[in-house]
Design a protein around this motif. Structure first.
Motif, PDB file in Angstrom:
ATOM      1  N   SER A 503      10.701  18.386  -8.539  1.00 16.42           N
ATOM      2  CA  SER A 503      10.155  17.307  -7.933  1.00 16.42           C
ATOM      3  C   SER A 503      10.968  17.138  -6.581  1.00 16.42           C
ATOM      4  N   VAL A 504      10.376  16.965  -5.413  1.00 13.37           N
ATOM      5  CA  VAL A 504      10.991  16.607  -4.076  1.00 13.37           C
ATOM      6  C   VAL A 504      10.380  15.313  -3.459  1.00 13.37           C
ATOM      7  N   ASP A 505      11.512  14.404  -3.069  1.00 10.27           N
ATOM      8  CA  ASP A 505      11.068  13.291  -2.314  1.00 10.27           C
ATOM      9  C   ASP A 505      11.816  13.250  -0.937  1.00 10.27           C
ATOM     10  N   ILE A 506      11.239  13.454   0.149  1.00  9.50           N
ATOM     11  CA  ILE A 506      11.541  13.281   1.226  1.00  9.50           C
ATOM     12  C   ILE A 506      11.565  12.062   1.911  1.00  9.50           C
ATOM     13  N   THR A 507      12.669  11.423   2.302  1.00  9.06           N
ATOM     14  CA  THR A 507      12.626  10.067   2.654  1.00  9.06           C
ATOM     15  C   THR A 507      13.386  10.015   4.233  1.00  9.06           C
ATOM     16  N   GLY A 508      13.123   8.671   4.517  1.00 12.02           N
ATOM     17  CA  GLY A 508      13.827   8.459   5.985  1.00 12.02           C
ATOM     18  C   GLY A 508      13.367   9.070   7.127  1.00 12.02           C
ATOM     19  N   ARG A 509      12.036   9.767   7.214  1.00 12.27           N
ATOM     20  CA  ARG A 509      11.591  10.479   8.297  1.00 12.27           C
ATOM     21  C   ARG A 509      11.111   9.527   9.203  1.00 12.27           C
ATOM     22  N   ARG A 510      11.107  10.208  10.468  1.00 12.68           N
ATOM     23  CA  ARG A 510      10.883   9.233  11.617  1.00 12.68           C
ATOM     24  C   ARG A 510       9.320   9.638  11.932  1.00 12.68           C
ATOM     25  N   THR A 590      -9.973  -1.115  -1.876  1.00 15.62           N
ATOM     26  CA  THR A 590      -8.738  -2.198  -1.769  1.00 15.62           C
ATOM     27  C   THR A 590      -7.466  -1.872  -2.532  1.00 15.62           C
ATOM     28  N   GLY A 591      -7.714  -1.453  -3.660  1.00 10.21           N
ATOM     29  CA  GLY A 591      -6.564  -0.978  -4.527  1.00 10.21           C
ATOM     30  C   GLY A 591      -5.661   0.236  -4.227  1.00 10.21           C
ATOM     31  N   HIS A 592      -6.634   0.991  -3.445  1.00 15.12           N
ATOM     32  CA  HIS A 592      -5.995   2.312  -3.038  1.00 15.12           C
ATOM     33  C   HIS A 592      -5.240   1.963  -1.740  1.00 15.12           C
ATOM     34  N   GLU A 593      -5.685   1.055  -0.698  1.00 17.16           N
ATOM     35  CA  GLU A 593      -4.828   0.571   0.441  1.00 17.16           C
ATOM     36  C   GLU A 593      -3.829   0.039  -0.184  1.00 17.16           C
ATOM     37  N   LEU A 594      -3.639  -0.838  -1.212  1.00 15.22           N
ATOM     38  CA  LEU A 594      -2.437  -1.466  -1.586  1.00 15.22           C
ATOM     39  C   LEU A 594      -1.409  -0.574  -1.836  1.00 15.22           C
ATOM     40  N   ALA A 595      -2.034   0.381  -2.876  1.00 15.67           N
ATOM     41  CA  ALA A 595      -0.886   1.496  -3.473  1.00 15.67           C
ATOM     42  C   ALA A 595      -0.550   2.459  -2.234  1.00 15.67           C
ATOM     43  N   ARG A 596      -1.393   2.734  -1.229  1.00  5.70           N
ATOM     44  CA  ARG A 596      -0.926   3.421  -0.399  1.00  5.70           C
ATOM     45  C   ARG A 596       0.072   2.531   0.418  1.00  5.70           C
ATOM     46  N   GLY A 597       0.083   1.240   0.709  1.00  3.95           N
ATOM     47  CA  GLY A 597       1.352   0.719   1.469  1.00  3.95           C
ATOM     48  C   GLY A 597       2.450   0.327   0.661  1.00  3.95           C
ATOM     49  N   ILE A 598       2.256   0.181  -0.498  1.00  5.95           N
ATOM     50  CA  ILE A 598       3.558   0.161  -1.532  1.00  5.95           C
ATOM     51  C   ILE A 598       4.169   1.549  -1.400  1.00  5.95           C
ATOM     52  N   SER A 599       3.251   2.693  -1.369  1.00  8.75           N
ATOM     53  CA  SER A 599       3.871   3.960  -1.430  1.00  8.75           C
ATOM     54  C   SER A 599       4.944   4.276  -0.058  1.00  8.75           C
ATOM     55  N   ALA A 600       4.148   3.691   0.990  1.00 12.71           N
ATOM     56  CA  ALA A 600       4.574   3.758   2.275  1.00 12.71           C
ATOM     57  C   ALA A 600       6.232   3.275   2.454  1.00 12.71           C
ATOM     58  N   PHE A 601       6.200   1.869   1.546  1.00 15.97           N
ATOM     59  CA  PHE A 601       7.620   1.246   1.483  1.00 15.97           C
ATOM     60  C   PHE A 601       8.391   1.835   0.900  1.00 15.97           C
ATOM     61  N   HIS A 602       8.066   2.486  -0.048  1.00 14.67           N
ATOM     62  CA  HIS A 602       8.983   3.299  -1.176  1.00 14.67           C
ATOM     63  C   HIS A 602       9.628   4.337  -0.194  1.00 14.67           C
ATOM     64  N   ARG A 603       8.688   4.947   0.630  1.00 11.78           N
ATOM     65  CA  ARG A 603       9.043   6.213   1.189  1.00 11.78           C
ATOM     66  C   ARG A 603       9.961   5.996   2.572  1.00 11.78           C
ATOM     67  N   ASN A 604       9.527   5.001   3.261  1.00 11.04           N
ATOM     68  CA  ASN A 604      10.180   4.810   4.737  1.00 11.04           C
ATOM     69  C   ASN A 604      11.085   3.764   4.627  1.00 11.04           C
ATOM     70  N   THR A 605      10.371   2.454   4.097  1.00 12.23           N
ATOM     71  CA  THR A 605      11.429   1.128   4.500  1.00 12.23           C
ATOM     72  C   THR A 605      12.385   0.661   3.334  1.00 12.23           C
ATOM     73  N   GLY A 606      11.991   1.039   2.203  1.00 14.72           N
ATOM     74  CA  GLY A 606      12.783   0.840   1.136  1.00 14.72           C
ATOM     75  C   GLY A 606      14.020   1.514   1.213  1.00 14.72           C
ATOM     76  N   PRO A 607      14.199   2.733   1.532  1.00 14.46           N
ATOM     77  CA  PRO A 607      15.864   3.448   1.347  1.00 14.46           C
ATOM     78  C   PRO A 607      16.470   2.622   2.621  1.00 14.46           C
ATOM     79  N   LEU A 608      15.853   2.077   3.663  1.00 14.94           N
ATOM     80  CA  LEU A 608      16.789   1.581   4.571  1.00 14.94           C
ATOM     81  C   LEU A 608      17.337  -0.089   4.351  1.00 14.94           C
ATOM     82  N   MET A 609      16.372  -0.346   3.433  1.00 13.12           N
ATOM     83  CA  MET A 609      16.576  -1.950   3.073  1.00 13.12           C
ATOM     84  C   MET A 609      17.243  -2.068   1.679  1.00 13.12           C
ATOM     85  N   ARG A 610      17.316  -1.133   1.028  1.00 13.34           N
ATOM     86  CA  ARG A 610      17.723  -1.284  -0.161  1.00 13.34           C
ATOM     87  C   ARG A 610      19.132  -1.955  -0.454  1.00 13.34           C
TER      88      ARG A 610
END
Length: 827
Positions: A503-510, A590-610
């Motif tokens: 599995s590959v998780d690419i984070t911190g992308r601009r 609605t549920g899908h939008e919520l999940a997409r938003g959480i996923s985007a946080f995990h991928r982009n913002t979470g690593p920077l704020m952890r």
């Protein structure tokens, strides 16, 4: 003939006829100068007069040339230029260039070079390339000014000591010991007095200092030294202004063609860059002024270049020094409250009057006093603030090389060296990429620091192949650029690794960088604070796979993978239920939008704020203020206050109400939050923030207040005092009812500074903020902290459509909401 037939063409030449039943036309407009412009012109004139003579002395030009340049810069550049409040004239930044030209070509040819440089500036202005000049690195500009400042200071030091400067900095340094051994006490005494007055005059304490500080220190220093020299009858060189009838004018250029071309280019470059950067700086100073001083248009840089070119043509033709925008005089003009270009032009007129009528007084000025003044100006050009700035941005090498090049080689050579070093530093940063690999609890982390270009592909490929087959991998990209070669290398490795069971998780992308195939299909490039509509991207629905009832045919696994995590072991892969559980609720929009938003946080913002969130989790929250605002979805508190986790303790409700304490009208939820924030968290301020287009205020205006049947109607009763404050002239029955309930009436309504309220709803929004602040003071915990001086209350109004915030000031009856201005916080 139809009445709709247009009139004849020659009817356009007829005079405009005064329409009946309308006011008579105004007479011819008279030229008027604002009082603020007059006072600013006098202040700038008092600074420009001694500086112009000092700069002329430093260049070796006739002293009248400085006065000519000051007058032409004020009148011509002030009238034609694109920056209304920038003051142009002989600049210290041109001293070294002009002195070198005079030494090599003589004064008349230098005037011709000034004219040619002005013509070149006109050409550049017509080509509209002014913005391109701002592409020069600030480190190069600051280094150039610092080098010129060092050159000026070293040369003028010889005049301060009673001698004569040499042609270059090395020669001046070599001759300095002999000059120190042969001091002239009278020159040194006058210079020391000038520097002492220049240093101490702005620091006079008390009320006397506030009054005396309005006079420029440069004028006081030169005038004081001149008065002492005259009273003590010291014998020392003084200003010599020959008759204007013998003033030297420009002649045809005489010298090698290549040398003259280089001289014109050097003069054009230094004049243009200094003027354009000065215009940008003046815009920042004007924007930071209070709104009451008058509005001034932003600079038109191309027109400013045309104005500088015209001024240099006139100045060179009349035997004046080269002209550029001057920081000291421009900042004094802005600080004095100038509101138009009339202040700059009037200062030029005052210089002309002084040059014609004050010659006997000017000839009393000792040259040593002018030399000390110019030496102080040169030393100020080596700015410690600029050095700190370039050090913070890792450009100190560019600054140092430019400074040394200007000092030891010349202005054009130093700038060329600085540009070469700046390009080398940029290429070094582009190619310097650090790639590391480590294994943490079975997860392999590949961290890429820097820009990913084809030069880094071999190292990237080598490190990626250190990750074992079938392992979980996280690739962290810490850079803003990735070229096609690096993109393909990373994508090919990802496909191969996931095909082998990993599995590959690419984070911190601009923004704008997508790696894996699902991301390509998704097509979502939204990141925090990018333009969006509800922060969701439109995507076509995928058809249901064969053999299913269509329920699972959504945009992708709800838990999941928004283009980063792939493979059978990845979250959200086949068989995973996602964060919403197995019920499939996330399959809906609605549920899908919520999940997409959480996923985007995990991928982009979470690593920077952890790391920061982990610190807050250990230390607990220590917010600085309680922020009480409306529950409106358009009011994003962290965005409009530029705050982050741990900064604000936020309470949101419909209408940003603060109910009065008490059993009948109180609300334990809001009161508990206030008590907890003040007594437990020890916040230092409380802000009540209203906003435009508030639905609660609209409902309050349109509802019947006698009966409250629903929870919303009962809650809106907390806004009745605000309604009474905003609309005190409502019907008598309602007014009498409010007075019986103890609510005050007849109070002045709050307003916005600079404009009236758009409508009744906006007036109510403003009044509601003021009213809720009064309700806050009624809470015991708030009252205790206010009396102890531990708490401040603030009112704020956010205009959603304008994206602008206003803060409440209590300097007028009813309160005024002032627009928060942009300020420079980078220095």
């Amino acid at each position: 003939m139809s009445a709709c037939v247009p009139a004849r063409a020659d009817s356009a030449r007829t005079k405009h006829v005064h329409q009946p039943h309308s006011p008579p036309p105004d007479g011819p407009r008279r030229f008027r100068v604002a009082g603020a412009d007059v006072s600013a012109a006098i202040a700038v004139f008092l600074i420009a007069l001694p500086l112009s003579l000092g700069i002329a002395l430093a260049t070796g030009a006739p002293l009248q040339a400085g006065l000519v340049a000051a007058a032409v810069g004020g009148i011509v550049a002030g009238r034609i230029g694109g920056c209304p409040l920038q003051v142009s004239g002989p600049a210290a930044g041109l001293t070294v260039v002009t002195a070198d030209l005079i030494q090599h070509y003589g004064w008349r040819t230098t005037c011709a070079i000034t004219v040619l440089a002005g013509i070149a500036q006109l050409g550049l202005g017509c080509l509209r390339v002014a913005r391109s000049a701002l592409a020069v690195s600030p480190a190069i500009v600051h280094g150039m000014l610092a080098g010129i400042g060092v050159t000026i200071a070293v040369a003028q030091l010889h005049i301060v000591l009673g001698g004569t400067p040499q042609s270059s900095v090395p020669d001046n340094l070599v001759a300095l010991p002999a000059q120190l051994a042969n001091l002239h006490p009278a020159d040194l005494a006058v210079s020391v007095l000038t520097l002492t007055l220049l240093l101490l005059w702005p620091r006079v304490p008390g009320r006397a200092g506030q009054v005396l500080g309005k006079l420029p220190a440069a004028l006081i220093a030169v005038a004081g030294a001149t008065a002492v020299a005259a009273l003590t009858e010291l014998r020392l060189p003084k200003v010599d202004l020959p008759s204007w009838s013998s003033h030297a004018l420009a002649s045809l250029p005489d010298g090698p063609v290549l040398g003259l071309v280089a001289a014109v280019l050097t003069t054009t470059l230094v004049c243009s860059v200094q003027s354009l950067l000065g215009a940008v700086a003046v815009d920042k100073l004007v924007a930071a002024r209070p709104a009451l001083t008058g509005r001034v248009k932003r600079s038109n840089l191309d027109r400013e270049l045309l104005g500088q070119g015209a001024a240099n043509i006139v100045s060179g033709s009349l035997g004046g020094l080269p002209i550029a925008g001057v920081a000291v005089r421009s900042s004094a003009n802005v600080a004095a409250g100038a509101v138009s270009r009339n202040s700059t032009m009037l200062h030029g007129v005052l210089v002309v009057i002084a040059a014609l009528l004050m010659v006997p007084a000017l000839e009393l000025i000792p040259l040593a006093s002018l030399a000390a003044l110019v030496m102080a100006v040169g030393l100020k050009m080596v700015s410690l603030n600029h050095i700190r700035t370039v050090t913070r941005h890792r450009e100190v090498l560019v600054y140092a090389v430019t400074t040394c090049g200007v000092v030891f080689l010349g202005v054009l050579e130093g700038v060329a060296l600085g540009i070469a070093v700046a390009v080398g530093v940029a290429l070094h940063r582009l190619t310097r990429t650090r790639i590391t690999h480590d294994d943490t609890e079975g997860v392999h982390h590949v961290h890429v620091r820097g820009q990913l270009t084809f030069l880094a592909v071999p190292r990237l490929s080598r490190v990626l192949h250190q990750v074992p087959h079938g392992a979980d991998a996280v690739v962290e990209l810490d850079g803003s650029f990735m070229d096609h070669a690096a993109y393909e290398t990373l994508q090919d490795w990802q496909k191969t690794h996931t095909a082998q069971g990993g599995s590959v998780d690419i984070t911190g992308r601009r923004p704008g960088t997508r790696i894996s195939e699902p991301a390509e299909e998704d097509g979502c490039r939204c990141r925090p604070w990018t333009p969006w509509r509800n922060h969701q991207c439109e995507r076509p629905p995928k058809p249901a796979p064969p053999g299913t009832d269509g329920q699972a045919a959504t945009d992708g696994p709800p838990g999941g993978t928004l283009g980063t995590a792939t493979g059978p072991n990845a979250p959200g892969a086949t068989g995973a239920t996602g964060p919403t559980g197995a019920s499939g609720a996330a399959d809906g929009p609605t549920g899908h939008e919520l999940a997409r938003g959480i996923s985007a946080f995990h991928r982009n913002t979470g690593p920077l704020m952890r790391r920061e969130l982990a610190r807050l989790a250990r230390e607990g929250q220590q917010p600085s203020q309680l922020f009480l605002t409306c529950a409106d979805s358009r009011v994003v508190t962290s965005m409009i206050t530029s705050s982050g986790p741990g900064d604000l303790f936020v309470v949101r409700n419909v209408g940003n109400f603060v109910p009065l304490p008490g059993e009948e009208s109180g609300d334990d939820s809001v009161a508990a939050a206030i008590e907890y924030a003040v007594d437990v968290l020890k916040v230092r301020s409380i802000t009540v923030c209203g906003h435009s287009g508030c639905g609660a205020m609209q409902a309050l205006l349109g509802s019947e207040h006698g009966c409250a049947r629903t929870p919303l109607q009962r809650w809106l009763r907390h806004g009745l005092p605000s309604l009474e404050r905003a609309l005190p002239d409502r019907d008598a029955d309602e007014q009498e009812q409010k007075q019986e309930q103890g609510h005050a009436s007849g109070r002045a309504r709050p307003r916005l500074a600079g404009r009236g309220a758009a409508d009744t709803a906006e007036r109510l929004c403003l009044a509601n903020v003021v009213q809720q602040l009064e309700h806050l003071r009624a809470h015991d915990s708030v009252a205790r902290s206010l009396s102890a001086g531990d708490l401040e209350l603030h009112g704020m109004y956010f205009h959603v459509g304008e994206a602008q915030s206003y803060l409440l000031t209590e300097d007028a009856e009813g309160g005024v909401f002032e627009l928060v201005r942009e300020t420079n916080l980078t220095a």
